[in-house]
Design a protein around this motif. Structure first.
Motif, PDB file in Angstrom:
ATOM      1  N   VAL A   1       0.847  -1.161   0.000  1.00 25.74           N
ATOM      2  CA  VAL A   1       0.000   0.000   0.000  1.00 25.74           C
ATOM      3  C   VAL A   1       0.898   1.231   0.000  1.00 25.74           C
ATOM      4  O   VAL A   1       1.924   1.254   0.652  1.00 25.74           O
ATOM      5  CB  VAL A   1      -0.929  -0.009   1.229  1.00 25.74           C
ATOM      6  N   ASP A   5       5.004   0.186  -2.623  1.00 21.97           N
ATOM      7  CA  ASP A   5       4.949  -0.467  -1.311  1.00 21.97           C
ATOM      8  C   ASP A   5       5.574   0.348  -0.180  1.00 21.97           C
ATOM      9  O   ASP A   5       5.903  -0.182   0.865  1.00 21.97           O
ATOM     10  CB  ASP A   5       5.570  -1.862  -1.369  1.00 21.97           C
ATOM     11  N   THR A  35      -5.061   0.742   4.488  1.00 27.00           N
ATOM     12  CA  THR A  35      -4.839  -0.668   4.772  1.00 27.00           C
ATOM     13  C   THR A  35      -5.210  -1.482   3.543  1.00 27.00           C
ATOM     14  O   THR A  35      -5.925  -1.004   2.657  1.00 27.00           O
ATOM     15  CB  THR A  35      -5.640  -1.120   6.011  1.00 27.00           C
ATOM     16  N   LYS A  36      -4.744  -2.689   3.501  1.00 26.26           N
ATOM     17  CA  LYS A  36      -5.084  -3.579   2.385  1.00 26.26           C
ATOM     18  C   LYS A  36      -6.557  -3.970   2.495  1.00 26.26           C
ATOM     19  O   LYS A  36      -7.078  -4.169   3.603  1.00 26.26           O
ATOM     20  CB  LYS A  36      -4.217  -4.823   2.424  1.00 26.26           C
ATOM     21  N   ASP A  39      -7.442  -6.731   4.809  1.00 28.41           N
ATOM     22  CA  ASP A  39      -7.274  -6.481   6.245  1.00 28.41           C
ATOM     23  C   ASP A  39      -8.372  -5.587   6.826  1.00 28.41           C
ATOM     24  O   ASP A  39      -8.457  -5.419   8.044  1.00 28.41           O
ATOM     25  CB  ASP A  39      -5.917  -5.819   6.516  1.00 28.41           C
ATOM     26  N   ALA A  89      -9.505   1.601   3.072  1.00 27.56           N
ATOM     27  CA  ALA A  89      -9.112   0.579   2.099  1.00 27.56           C
ATOM     28  C   ALA A  89      -9.800   0.866   0.792  1.00 27.56           C
ATOM     29  O   ALA A  89     -10.968   1.236   0.758  1.00 27.56           O
ATOM     30  CB  ALA A  89      -9.497  -0.817   2.603  1.00 27.56           C
TER      31      ALA A  89
END
Length: 92
Positions: A1, A5, A35-36, A39, A89
């Motif tokens: 993210v 990255d 956040t991903k 997740d 997200a």
């Protein structure tokens, strides 16, 4: 993210005499953490307990708000100084 990255974070200080921002919520400050997508549900399920467990003082808010913007979902809560924190997200 983030970019390649590498997480991105921008913090801006509001002057002490500036009034809270007016919008959907009043706030002294705001920052978002990305956040991903996989997740996000873990954050949604664990944040209420984490806020209670790490409450710094009795007046600290346990408020938590979820917003679904279609492509983005966000969780909003406050730190002990009433700054708004967002966990977001982005979904494809």
């Amino acid at each position: 993210v983030g970019v390649n990255d590498i997480p991105l974070l921008a913090l801006l200080r509001l002057p002490d005499n500036e009034q809270p921002l007016v919008g959907s919520r009043e706030q002294r400050g705001h920052f978002a953490l990305r956040t991903k997508p996989e997740d996000f549900e873990t954050w949604r399920e664990s944040l209420p307990d984490l806020l209670r467990l790490h409450r710094a003082h009795d007046l600290q808010s346990l408020w938590l708000e979820e917003q679904d913007y279609g492509r983005q979902r966000s969780l909003f809560f406050q730190d002990p100084d009433t700054n708004e924190i967002e966990v977001a997200a982005w979904f494809r």
